[in-house]
Design an enzyme around this catalytic site. Structure first.
Site, PDB file in Angstrom:
ATOM      1  CG  ASP A  73     -83.184 -53.647  20.963  1.00 10.25           C
ATOM      2  OD1 ASP A  73     -82.321 -53.904  20.085  1.00 10.25           O
ATOM      3  OD2 ASP A  73     -83.746 -54.527  21.637  1.00 10.25           O
TER       4      ASP A  73
ATOM      5  CB  CYS B 266     -84.808 -55.862  18.687  1.00  5.54           C
ATOM      6  SG  CYS B 266     -85.975 -57.205  18.358  1.00  5.54           S
TER       7      CYS B 266
ATOM      8  CB  THR C 189     -84.822 -62.197  18.102  1.00  3.74           C
ATOM      9  OG1 THR C 189     -85.814 -61.415  18.800  1.00  3.74           O
ATOM     10  CG2 THR C 189     -83.892 -62.866  19.104  1.00  3.74           C
TER      11      THR C 189
ATOM     12  CG  HIS D  59     -99.074 -63.681  -0.269  1.00  4.70           C
ATOM     13  ND1 HIS D  59     -99.288 -65.029  -0.114  1.00  4.70           N
ATOM     14  CD2 HIS D  59     -98.580 -63.530  -1.523  1.00  4.70           C
ATOM     15  CE1 HIS D  59     -98.935 -65.670  -1.222  1.00  4.70           C
ATOM     16  NE2 HIS D  59     -98.492 -64.768  -2.097  1.00  4.70           N
TER      17      HIS D  59
ATOM     18  CG  HIS E 232    -103.198 -62.231  -1.294  1.00  5.69           C
ATOM     19  ND1 HIS E 232    -102.937 -63.363  -0.565  1.00  5.69           N
ATOM     20  CD2 HIS E 232    -102.695 -62.456  -2.535  1.00  5.69           C
ATOM     21  CE1 HIS E 232    -102.289 -64.244  -1.312  1.00  5.69           C
ATOM     22  NE2 HIS E 232    -102.134 -63.711  -2.522  1.00  5.69           N
TER      23      HIS E 232
HETATM   24  C1  RB5 Z   1     -82.247 -57.635  23.950  1.00  7.57           C
HETATM   25  O1  RB5 Z   1     -81.379 -58.377  24.733  1.00  7.57           O
HETATM   26  C2  RB5 Z   1     -83.196 -58.548  23.192  1.00  7.57           C
HETATM   27  O2  RB5 Z   1     -84.015 -59.226  24.072  1.00  7.57           O
HETATM   28  C3  RB5 Z   1     -84.022 -57.759  22.200  1.00  7.57           C
HETATM   29  O3  RB5 Z   1     -83.168 -57.076  21.342  1.00  7.57           O
HETATM   30  C4  RB5 Z   1     -84.920 -58.593  21.307  1.00  7.57           C
HETATM   31  O4  RB5 Z   1     -84.225 -59.637  20.722  1.00  7.57           O
HETATM   32  C5  RB5 Z   1     -86.201 -59.012  21.891  1.00  7.57           C
HETATM   33  O5  RB5 Z   1     -87.055 -59.621  21.240  1.00  7.57           O
END
Ligand code: RB5
Length: 152
Positions: free
Chosen positions: A8, A65, A67, A98, A134
């Site tokens: 993203d 993304c 996080t 695993h 596993h």
């Molecule tokens: C975008 O601001 C952020 O929320 C997205 O990239 C991600 O981290 C969501 O889990």
């Protein structure tokens, strides 16, 4: 290896670092975007990557993304996908051995490009252990997909 990759707006910069890194190692990349900082929704990029892995068009998928959390949640809704959110080398190796994961999620806001490249390298190079215990656990996860698709 043929690898589908998507990100993203909070992950496309790391994606654009990982793509040439993988190409330099001889991997074939299907890049589904996005390619700029305009706000987008991570499921819109998780879905095409996961579809390509499930269909066999790509052997593995990589999702990025901010996080990695949103991408990993979305990816794991797809039957046949086992996505691991990874930010360290131990987990990159362990989740292949695993969990036989076929999609890797990372967060651009969590780790730097050097660590991300090493994670990708280790995750791609590590084979599934083939361990019976596993495989049995993976089979139980697969059974959940069938159970909840019948009784949503
Ligand atoms: C975008 O601001 C952020 O929320 C997205 O990239 C991600 O981290 C969501 O889990």
């Amino acid at each position: 290896m043929k690898i589908a990759i998507g990100a993203d707006h909070a992950g496309y910069r790391l994606k654009d670092t990982i793509v040439p890194f993988l190409q330099a190692q001889g991997h074939e990349i299907i890049d589904v975007g996005c390619n700029c900082a305009d706000s987008v929704d991570y499921p819109d990029y998780a879905v095409p990557v996961c579809d390509k892995v499930v269909s066999g068009e790509a052997e593995r998928g990589i999702l990025i993304c901010g996080t990695g959390i949103g991408m990993s949640i979305a990816a794991n809704k797809t039957p046949g996908i086992r996505c691991a959110l990874v930010h360290d080398l131990f987990s990159a190796k362990a989740t292949r051995e695993h969990n036989d994961t076929n999609v890797l999620a990372m967060g651009e806001r969590v780790i730097g490009p050097g660590v991300a490249e090493e994670i990708v390298r280790v995750w791609l190079e590590t084979p599934f252990s083939q361990g019976l215990r596993h495989q049995g656990r993976i089979d139980k996860v697969k059974a959940l997909e069938s159970q909840y698709s019948l009784h949503p």
